[in-house]
Write a protein that holds these residues in place. Sequence first.
Motif, PDB file in Angstrom:
ATOM      1  N   ILE B 321       0.838  -1.199   0.000  1.00  0.00           N
ATOM      2  CA  ILE B 321       0.000   0.000   0.000  1.00  0.00           C
ATOM      3  C   ILE B 321       0.874   1.251   0.000  1.00  0.00           C
ATOM      4  CG2 ILE B 321      -2.077  -0.984   1.049  1.00  0.00           C
ATOM      5  CD1 ILE B 321      -1.018   0.057   3.761  1.00  0.00           C
ATOM      6  N   ASP B 322       0.330   2.338  -0.564  1.00  0.00           N
ATOM      7  CA  ASP B 322       1.065   3.599  -0.606  1.00  0.00           C
ATOM      8  C   ASP B 322       1.069   4.240   0.770  1.00  0.00           C
ATOM      9  OD1 ASP B 322       1.675   3.576  -3.307  1.00  0.00           O
ATOM     10  OD2 ASP B 322      -0.352   4.219  -3.826  1.00  0.00           O
ATOM     11  N   LYS B 323       2.232   4.798   1.121  1.00  0.00           N
ATOM     12  CA  LYS B 323       2.281   5.533   2.377  1.00  0.00           C
ATOM     13  C   LYS B 323       3.151   6.759   2.185  1.00  0.00           C
ATOM     14  CE  LYS B 323       2.830   5.237   7.280  1.00  0.00           C
ATOM     15  NZ  LYS B 323       3.923   5.125   8.224  1.00  0.00           N
ATOM     16  N   GLU B 324       2.683   7.875   2.722  1.00  0.00           N
ATOM     17  CA  GLU B 324       3.469   9.097   2.607  1.00  0.00           C
ATOM     18  C   GLU B 324       4.293   9.257   3.878  1.00  0.00           C
ATOM     19  OE1 GLU B 324       1.981  11.875   0.010  1.00  0.00           O
ATOM     20  OE2 GLU B 324       2.324  13.591   1.307  1.00  0.00           O
ATOM     21  N   ILE B 325       5.610   9.364   3.717  1.00  0.00           N
ATOM     22  CA  ILE B 325       6.486   9.437   4.890  1.00  0.00           C
ATOM     23  C   ILE B 325       7.162  10.799   4.935  1.00  0.00           C
ATOM     24  CG2 ILE B 325       8.546   8.441   5.983  1.00  0.00           C
ATOM     25  CD1 ILE B 325       7.804   5.793   4.804  1.00  0.00           C
ATOM     26  N   PRO B 326       7.027  11.523   6.067  1.00  0.00           N
ATOM     27  CA  PRO B 326       7.741  12.797   6.183  1.00  0.00           C
ATOM     28  C   PRO B 326       9.249  12.564   6.313  1.00  0.00           C
ATOM     29  CG  PRO B 326       6.106  12.512   7.948  1.00  0.00           C
ATOM     30  CD  PRO B 326       6.241  11.205   7.263  1.00  0.00           C
ATOM     31  N   LEU B 327      10.024  13.549   5.906  1.00  0.00           N
ATOM     32  CA  LEU B 327      11.492  13.441   5.893  1.00  0.00           C
ATOM     33  C   LEU B 327      12.053  12.876   7.199  1.00  0.00           C
ATOM     34  CD1 LEU B 327      14.334  14.172   4.646  1.00  0.00           C
ATOM     35  CD2 LEU B 327      14.088  16.373   5.778  1.00  0.00           C
ATOM     36  N   LEU B 328      11.638  13.453   8.313  1.00  0.00           N
ATOM     37  CA  LEU B 328      12.267  13.077   9.576  1.00  0.00           C
ATOM     38  C   LEU B 328      11.843  11.691  10.065  1.00  0.00           C
ATOM     39  CD1 LEU B 328      12.305  16.519  11.407  1.00  0.00           C
ATOM     40  CD2 LEU B 328      14.160  15.385  10.176  1.00  0.00           C
ATOM     41  N   ASP B 329      10.826  11.096   9.404  1.00  0.00           N
ATOM     42  CA  ASP B 329      10.427   9.738   9.765  1.00  0.00           C
ATOM     43  C   ASP B 329      11.102   8.684   8.900  1.00  0.00           C
ATOM     44  OD1 ASP B 329       8.854  10.867  11.657  1.00  0.00           O
ATOM     45  OD2 ASP B 329       6.940  10.494  10.652  1.00  0.00           O
ATOM     46  N   LEU B 330      11.958   9.119   7.980  1.00  0.00           N
ATOM     47  CA  LEU B 330      12.679   8.154   7.145  1.00  0.00           C
ATOM     48  C   LEU B 330      13.581   7.305   8.028  1.00  0.00           C
ATOM     49  CD1 LEU B 330      14.032  10.063   4.016  1.00  0.00           C
ATOM     50  CD2 LEU B 330      12.369   8.200   4.031  1.00  0.00           C
ATOM     51  N   VAL B 331      13.504   5.992   7.825  1.00  0.00           N
ATOM     52  CA  VAL B 331      14.327   5.082   8.617  1.00  0.00           C
ATOM     53  C   VAL B 331      15.722   5.028   7.989  1.00  0.00           C
ATOM     54  CG1 VAL B 331      14.588   2.678   9.321  1.00  0.00           C
ATOM     55  CG2 VAL B 331      12.334   3.770   9.381  1.00  0.00           C
ATOM     56  N   MET B 332      16.756   5.028   8.846  1.00  0.00           N
ATOM     57  CA  MET B 332      18.132   5.037   8.334  1.00  0.00           C
ATOM     58  C   MET B 332      18.597   3.626   7.985  1.00  0.00           C
ATOM     59  SD  MET B 332      18.929   8.136   8.023  1.00  0.00           S
ATOM     60  CE  MET B 332      20.695   8.275   7.835  1.00  0.00           C
ATOM     61  N   ASP B 333      18.140   3.135   6.849  1.00  0.00           N
ATOM     62  CA  ASP B 333      18.694   1.910   6.291  1.00  0.00           C
ATOM     63  C   ASP B 333      18.715   2.048   4.779  1.00  0.00           C
ATOM     64  OD1 ASP B 333      15.994   1.531   5.679  1.00  0.00           O
ATOM     65  OD2 ASP B 333      16.160  -0.643   5.834  1.00  0.00           O
ATOM     66  N   ALA B 334      19.383   1.119   4.117  1.00  0.00           N
ATOM     67  CA  ALA B 334      19.614   1.261   2.681  1.00  0.00           C
ATOM     68  C   ALA B 334      18.303   1.381   1.898  1.00  0.00           C
ATOM     69  CB  ALA B 334      20.439   0.074   2.175  1.00  0.00           C
ATOM     70  N   ALA B 335      17.325   0.499   2.211  1.00  0.00           N
ATOM     71  CA  ALA B 335      16.098   0.458   1.404  1.00  0.00           C
ATOM     72  C   ALA B 335      15.265   1.734   1.572  1.00  0.00           C
ATOM     73  CB  ALA B 335      15.279  -0.766   1.794  1.00  0.00           C
ATOM     74  N   SER B 336      15.147   2.248   2.795  1.00  0.00           N
ATOM     75  CA  SER B 336      14.290   3.417   3.024  1.00  0.00           C
ATOM     76  C   SER B 336      14.833   4.648   2.316  1.00  0.00           C
ATOM     77  CB  SER B 336      14.169   3.714   4.520  1.00  0.00           C
ATOM     78  OG  SER B 336      13.778   2.556   5.202  1.00  0.00           O
TER      79      SER B 336
END
Lengths: 206, 446
Positions: B321-336
């Motif tokens: 499913i589509d999800k909108e993620i704000p910048l500061l919620d980006l997880v620090m891993d390669a895929a994100s």
Amino acid sequence: MTLRTPFSDFLLISLFPISLIFDLFKGFMDHHPASSSGPRQADQIPAELLVKIDEAVTHYPVSKRSASLPLLHLWQNHFGFIDESGVSWIAQRLELEPINILELVTFYPWFRQEAPGKAIIRICRTLSCAMAGSYELREKFCHAVGVDPAADHHHGLPTSADGKYSIEFVECLASCGSAPVCLVNDDLHEDVTEADVAKILSQYAS
Amino acid sequence: MKSLLLPPHAKERRVVFENAWTQGYTPDIECYEKHGGYAELKKALGMKPEEIVDEVKKANLRGRGGAGFPCGVKWGFIKRDDGKAHYLVCNGDESEPGTFKDRYILHNDPHQLIEGMAIAAYALNVHLAYIYIRCEFPKAAEIVTRALQEARAKGYLGKNILGSGFDVDMHVHQGAAAYICGEETSMIESLEGKRPYPRIKPPYFPAVLGLYMSPTIVNNVETLCHIKQILKIGSAEYSKMGTPGDGGTRVMCVSGDVVRPGPYEIPAGGVTLGELIYDVCGGLKPGRTLKAIIPGGSSAKVLRAGETFKTKIKGPDGEMIDKEIPLLDLVMDAASLAAAGTMIGSGGVMVMDDTRDMLWALNNLNQFYAHESCGQCTPCREGSLWMNKMTTRMMAGDGIAQDPATLQNVADNIAGRTVCAFGEACSWPVQSFLAKFPEAFAVKLK
């Protein structure tokens, strides 16, 4: 097709001022640091340096050419820079042509063809250090030792008149977390403020 | 580095940094042995080499140098018994702006690297390895050279190591201040004593035609330290520390406008970008607001404060499913970070607050790339200089109306048209700064 006659060749030659050819050559000689007068480095190799060179070559059993960089480092660490005789000597030691060594000296920013100051101050220029004030820091160093901050560091190292300090802007020194940083000879100075400049200079004054 | 002298933050998990910051830890071999050093090499020599490669595969270790290639897959390209000489090269040329992690391993814990390399050498049937260290780390070269002598004297390197019948030796090779040598094929050319012009892939994949045209593995310093840790913890436990495609811990190097910059070792995916900046690094300086983040070394595409990313996540019934993620919620891993259109790269996070002029920042990076282009490929050699000239004249207030479009055009014509990834590295900042901060380019035009 252009007709070429002995006369047209004569015209071409006579129109080209011979003095200009001479000037070009003279200019080349003047700007060719390796041609500076003084004793040839290759005539003054101490025994300890030879031992280190022989040892370095053994690290590359597959190809002696691989020892080019290590030998250039050893040479520059000892003499301060690499002159034409050094290029030829290293080439001969590794059974290469001088151009194989000269093309490394001119490619890598670390190698020099003229003598630097006693202390080489390398200030990091890249983003994190620049954000932390490395441009201002470089100006401060330059003014403190009397080097023109506008001097282009790509054409020889700007060096103070007394020969004590060379100042160079370098790219990222990989210490962005303690910016701004500078590498003075082998020592990294971190979180450097403009107030530290005098102290750092005095540390390397002698 | 001040932040490392503090006790680890709750989000940190020091694995490769465990010893380096222990009070009283020294880089000599006695100290390393006291802290369990070389135990994993002994363990490895009792294993089948294929088992080690398998462990590294199962650990989901990705290369920590920038490209993020799965390490076990890379190792799998080497055929142990092909009768050829194999080489291992450790990439200690750490020069990507914003990255400063390998320097602490090389200076403070050299034996961890040597042990990791000896294990890798055994797994890959390598008898000769080189540690390529940038010459701007002169003390690191001395420290690692001394450590190699100690390891040889104790029988961890040399002939018949620890009575196993396996021979391996390694040497330090210093670079000479050229960023391009961090590119693996360039590093190989440099090691061969030539001008370090990168080789074209295919056919010159190092694992096939590397050093001296023999199969060669080039791994980053941090990556090789993780090899030891995988054998210590076991691949199952190790991979659990990270996310499914990105195992273990990562050293995130945070610099720029934060209160506590520094390298922080954190499980992959263990923090969001917001937690990293505001929690681990103590946030921005008082009164400042966030403007931009470069998340993975200077070549990674810049991110703008307040932007959101449309990504796909797995829903409760297994559907995407589509999800909108704000910048500061980006997880620090390669895929994100890849899903956000950028990359975790070498883990160099550069933070810029509202006092920063984005044109100035891009101009600084353009100057870096113009200086470091090796000059082999025309689009990069000419283009990196043009881009630098354009932003330099815009900074001086001499820009013309077409400049942003010309910049874009030049950048678009470098990426994908060069022998090595430097083409992308120098054009991605230009493309992303133009896309994310168009207003910064409008103000400095004549």
